[in-house]
Enzyme design. Sequence first.
Site, short mmCIF file in Angstrom:
data_model
loop_
_atom_site.label_atom_id
_atom_site.label_comp_id
_atom_site.label_asym_id
_atom_site.label_seq_id
_atom_site.Cartn_x
_atom_site.Cartn_y
_atom_site.Cartn_z
N SER A 181 5.43 14.21 -0.67
CA SER A 181 5.75 14.35 0.76
C SER A 181 6.40 15.71 0.96
O SER A 181 7.01 16.26 0.05
CB SER A 181 6.69 13.25 1.23
OG SER A 181 7.92 13.34 0.54
N ASP A 229 7.64 4.29 -6.15
CA ASP A 229 7.32 3.65 -7.43
C ASP A 229 5.88 3.14 -7.42
O ASP A 229 5.17 3.24 -8.42
CB ASP A 229 8.29 2.49 -7.68
CG ASP A 229 9.74 2.93 -7.55
OD1 ASP A 229 10.06 4.02 -8.03
OD2 ASP A 229 10.55 2.20 -6.96
#
Length: 306
Positions: A181, A229
């Site tokens: 991101s 994750d």
Amino acid sequence: MDCRVLSIQSHVVRGYVGNKSATFPLQVLGFEVDSINSVQFSNHTGYEHWKGQVLTADELHVLYEGIKLNKVNHYDYVLTGYTRDVSFLEMVVDIVGELKGANPSLVYVCDPVMGDNGAMYVPEALLPVYKEKVVPVADIITPNQFEAELLTGRKISTEKDAVEAMDLLHGMGPDTVVITSSDLLSPLGEQYLVALGSQITVKADGTKEKQRIRMDIPKVDAVFVGTGDLFAAMLLAWTRHHPNNLKAACEKTVSVMQHVIKRTINYAKEVAGPDRRPSPAQLELRMVQSKGDIEDPAITLEAVLL
């Protein structure tokens, strides 16, 4: 042959974060997953209350020794995420080194979790360990923009900066780098988040080539825990299925994420009721309910080759 992953991450009794976010999706995709829980908490720390235990470096060593004594320490992948402790992280590096000695083709997937939005949320002493010891033995890394800046010492303000940072990270060790991101402005507008990836592959004649991609991902107005994750676990899985095609691997990874997030937000809004903000418990990822999407994700976006 079974494909076996050693995943060293957090565990929560309730909800999905760390190993709870990674194990089920990997198993659904046919991987054998051996989990070492770096912490065991009642739930993630975004709730009002949480309790639990933290595994020390010595305890990690004891668990690994048990596996080794039984001669079942052969792995195809190692996956690691959030760690707060320097000695624990150094022990992980030792274990990865030993496992790579036993299986030189082992792939180490590392999410170098250190912070976000310009602030570190782990002790600063972890940064040199990541830079000098962890990243050099990693094969695939998934930093966000801030973590990529910390690791390279370079500010990322443009796509060109991001590509240069990924090249610097390649130079430190990993053949695959995905900046998961960023704050970069998407060509599609402010409602999109930009992620970038770069992969070095070796062709049949021994020459190297680099594939670079950009993904423009629709933003969602909610805070989810465990998505990073899940991203790292899915990137592990899909890079195995598409070893020399980062574009395809990332499209599938991000598509899984979007299906899970959409299902989660729809559920959370429904149970919270109209005009009420969902609670952390209501925003736990709808992982089991997304089994079909994890196994065979309908592609929701196309990555752009740079």
